[in-house]
Design a protein around this motif. Structure first.
Motif, short mmCIF file in Angstrom:
data_model
loop_
_atom_site.label_atom_id
_atom_site.label_comp_id
_atom_site.label_asym_id
_atom_site.label_seq_id
_atom_site.Cartn_x
_atom_site.Cartn_y
_atom_site.Cartn_z
N GLU A 137 0.84 -1.17 0.00
CA GLU A 137 0.00 0.00 0.00
C GLU A 137 0.89 1.24 0.00
N ALA A 138 0.32 2.37 -0.47
CA ALA A 138 1.08 3.59 -0.59
C ALA A 138 1.37 4.20 0.78
N ILE A 139 2.60 4.65 0.96
CA ILE A 139 2.98 5.38 2.16
C ILE A 139 3.64 6.68 1.74
N PHE A 140 3.52 7.70 2.60
CA PHE A 140 4.13 8.98 2.28
C PHE A 140 4.67 9.62 3.54
N ALA A 141 5.60 10.55 3.34
CA ALA A 141 6.22 11.28 4.44
C ALA A 141 5.81 12.73 4.37
N SER A 142 5.78 13.38 5.53
CA SER A 142 5.44 14.80 5.59
C SER A 142 6.40 15.51 6.55
N GLY A 143 6.71 16.77 6.23
CA GLY A 143 7.58 17.58 7.08
C GLY A 143 6.83 18.81 7.57
N SER A 144 7.13 19.25 8.80
CA SER A 144 6.30 20.29 9.41
C SER A 144 7.13 21.28 10.23
N ASP A 145 6.48 22.41 10.52
CA ASP A 145 7.07 23.40 11.42
C ASP A 145 7.17 22.88 12.85
N ASP A 146 6.53 21.73 13.14
CA ASP A 146 6.66 21.16 14.49
C ASP A 146 7.98 20.41 14.67
N LYS A 147 8.89 20.55 13.68
CA LYS A 147 10.25 20.00 13.72
C LYS A 147 10.31 18.49 13.49
N THR A 148 9.20 17.89 13.05
CA THR A 148 9.17 16.44 12.85
C THR A 148 8.91 16.07 11.39
N VAL A 149 9.27 14.83 11.09
CA VAL A 149 8.86 14.17 9.85
C VAL A 149 7.95 13.03 10.27
N LYS A 150 6.83 12.87 9.60
CA LYS A 150 5.91 11.78 9.91
C LYS A 150 5.74 10.89 8.68
N LEU A 151 5.55 9.60 8.96
CA LEU A 151 5.30 8.62 7.91
C LEU A 151 3.87 8.13 8.05
N VAL A 199 11.10 17.13 2.32
CA VAL A 199 11.30 15.69 2.50
C VAL A 199 11.38 15.02 1.14
N ALA A 200 12.12 13.92 1.09
CA ALA A 200 12.21 13.09 -0.11
C ALA A 200 12.42 11.65 0.34
N ILE A 201 11.94 10.69 -0.46
CA ILE A 201 12.11 9.27 -0.17
C ILE A 201 12.90 8.63 -1.31
#
Length: 666
Positions: A397-411, A433-435
């Motif tokens: 299944e598709a997964i994606f990453a996100s980057g935020s001003d909260d200083k984290t990257v989430k998957l 972010v890049a994968i």
């Protein structure tokens, strides 16, 4: 038509009467064993190919022919594949004729290939049913248990353990598929198939470690880690199958993330409440330690109600159960289900998901849930990137990453709409972010002037790349997975070795901050966009500037390259999107329609459309042939900073200043 059985033949279909294959030249076999005529392929796996065939001795009755074509090398591996193929025939013969097991018709060798002929079961696998009708209801799970447990009891009493019980190996028989051998009695709806890895349960097999065979996520720990196979091992697989049908979450994914620890908190993944009785049954089926699991199908059957209509427990009170979406035995097409418009007063929302399910029904709840944004980030969402490897196989299944001003990257898992893990380590906002192409690595760029490289599967930081003197606003990974390119507020572009973290070179030439970088599919070119209103094209190998594109009248915020590498699109604060010929640098057209800065741009996987995100709070999808916006999505309540297509092109994901991620079904 005559079908060539040479596994290497590219065009196996031949006209009737032809003696040799017109594609590969191999002599054709019109009738296997002078009896079975191949009609068409049905598929194939690691040990063989499967065909639909006609039995000339039974008035051209349809049957299934399996041909051993192991995709392995080496004498030992080939011997193992041959033995497993032979074992399938032995098990089917040993089990005789049972209405829920395909009957063995023949097993023979012809022209150096082994063949197995068995009864054709018409219908769809439970995995296909799930994909067509959606997640199963509690009533359907009880029905599945009621039908599968007796056949598991039967094979276990015949000293056979299936070892690969999963939704793909359970067929829901079609209403037209009536077994004449049992026409006088009511026939079970579910059929257990694929006994290719079934194991004879003997004292020897119980005392000695065997070969670890099975499917990750569905196979028990004693089976996969030690090679032991017991009736309780099949029961674990049955529990995992029910979990998948209830949640739509492949156990394989959870196993890859957590090993067998996921079974200790499987209830957390339920999209809607289930009864305490079903929860007890599944919990006991999914015990990691075999000693705490059900030991026989009979034991499970004692806990399965005769009338599978259970009360659903919601926040401490028993209520009437929800109706099944579509019964396993129903002839109603899923397409006839009308999904209601959802209007939810705030009072109902305060009652929690259980109350929403009761009000809307399962279909309505799922539609309601799909319309909700993802809200895991605590601040603005600046970047989104999909894993390129997902979606290429039906089991992924598709997964994606996100980057935020909260200083984290989430998957995130796209279909499950859930957060998989959080990557913490940056000391300031994450801008990019890049994968990697192999889906194993995440790279992130931050306001803290660093680039971090992460292990996608474990969440661990691999290394930190330092060299920029200001914010790192963009990152890109080369299609060959060897190189990282970064752009920063220090007006420079850096090229890094992804595997070692070594800086390769620095590119200078922009007079303003570098806001976006991209790498061409052929690994030859870097493209950069800047606050100096220009786009620059660079030679990746040498770092030399090739040309500058200067038709924008304000900051160039984002860039994307078409999958074939021929086109470039750019998004700008001048409220426009421009389409370029990447080879010549000539502008092809300008897309207008946004009423504020355009911050993000992405190509669809087929290269026909682009999506954009803007300060006007909208996401637009554009047809490149016409230059017109074909979709506008306006649910965000603040500026849109990121857009990305899923690998199959059916879904668009956007990130916003409103701290949310939204999923748009195209």
């Amino acid at each position: 038509m005559s079908y060539c059985l040479n596994p290497s033949c590219d065009q196996p279909l031949n006209s009737d009467g032809v003696e040799f294959c017109q594609s590969c030249g191999i002599k054709l076999i019109p009738l296997l064993r002078n009896r079975y005529r191949i009609i068409q392929p049905l598929g194939g796996g690691g040990f063989g190919r499967t065909f639909l065939a006609e039995d000339e001795d039974k008035l051209k009755e349809y049957c299934v022919v399996k041909q051993l074509v192991p995709q392995v090398t080496g004498t030992s591996a080939l011997h193992k594949a041959t033995e497993l193929f032979r074992e399938e025939a032995r098990r089917l013969q040993q089990l005789g004729e049972h209405p829920q097991i395909p009957t063995l018709y023949a097993y023979f060798r012809e022209e150096n290939y082994l063949y197995l002929v068995q009864q054709l079961i018409k219908g769809k696998t439970l995995r296909q049913e799930l994909k067509e009708q959606g997640m199963f209801s509690e009533d359907q799970i009880w029905e599945i248990l009621s039908e599968l447990l007796p056949v598991l009891k039967f094979i276990h009493e015949h000293q056979v353990v299936h070892r690969d019980l999963k939704p793909e190996n359970i067929i829901c028989r079609s209403s037209q598929d009536i077994d004449s051998r049992n026409s006088s009695t009511q026939q079970a709806n579910l059929v257990l198939i694929d006994f290719g890895v079934a194991k004879q349960l003997t004292e020897t097999s119980m005392e000695h470690t065997g070969t670890s065979i099975g499917s990750y996520g569905y196979a028990s720990m004693e089976q996969m880690k030690h090679g032991f196979a017991y009736p309780a091992s099949d029961l674990f697989s049955l529990g995992a199958t029910c979990f998948y049908l209830l949640t739509g979450i492949p156990p394989y994914h959870l196993y890859m993330e957590e090993g067998y620890n996921w079974v200790t908190h499987w209830q957390e993944y339920l999209p809607s409440p289930i009864s305490a009785n079903l929860q007890h049954v599944l919990d006991k089926l999914l015990q990691k330690d075999m000693n705490y699991r059900y030991q026989s199908a009979d034991e499970v059957l004692q806990d399965v109600p005769l009338q599978p209509k259970q009360a659903v427990v919601t926040q401490g009170m028993a209520v009437t159960p929800l109706p099944s979406r579509i019964s396993l035995k129903s002839s109603v097409s899923p397409k006839t289900v009308i999904q209601p418009q959802i209007l939810l007063p705030k009072k109902i929302l305060l009652a929690g998901a259980g109350a929403i399910v009761l009000l809307l029904g399962t279909a309505g709840y799922l539609l309601y849930r799909q319309n909700l944004p993802l809200t895991g980030h605590l601040s603005e969402v600046n970047a989104i990137a999909f894993s390129p490897v997902v979606g290429k196989s039906a089991s992924f299944e598709a997964i994606f990453a996100s980057g935020s001003d909260d200083k984290t990257v989430k998957l995130w898992n796209l279909s499950q709409r859930r957060e998989i893990r959080t990557f913490e380590g940056h000391s300031d906002w994450v801008y990019a972010v890049a994968i990697s192409p192999d889906g194993l690595t995440i790279v992130s760029g931050s306001k803290d002037k660093t680039i971090k490289v992460w292990n996608l599967n474990t969440g661990q930081e691999i290394r930190t790349l330092r060299g920029h003197k200001s914010y790192v606003n963009s990152v890109a990974i080369s299609p060959d997975g060897q190189t990282v390119v970064s752009g920063g507020y220090d007006k420079i572009i850096k090229v890094w070795n992804l595997n070692t973290g070594e800086e390769i070179r620095t590119l200078t030439g922009h007079s303003g901050e570098v806001l976006s970088v991209a790498i061409s599919p052929d690994n030859q070119t870097i493209i950069s966009g800047s606050t100096d209103d220009t786009i620059k094209i660079w030679n990746l190998s040498t770092g030399k500037e090739i040309r500058t594109l200067s038709n924008h009248s304000s900051d160039v915020n984002a860039l994307a390259i078409s999958p074939n590498g021929h086109l470039l699109v750019s998004a700008s604060d001048d409220k426009t999107i421009k389409l370029w010929n990447l080879k010549t640098g000539k502008q092809i057209r300008t897309l207008t329609g946004h009423t504020a800065d355009v911050n993000a741009i992405a190509f669809s996987p087929n290269g026909e459309n682009v999506a954009s995100g803007s300060d006007d709070k909208t996401v637009k999808v554009w047809n490149l042939s016409t230059g017109l916006a074909i979709h506008t999505f306006d649910k965000h309540t603040a500026e849109v900073f990121a857009v990305a297509y899923s690998p199959d092109g059916k879904t668009l994901v956007s990130g916003s200043k409103d701290n949310t991620i939204r999923i748009w079904h195209l």
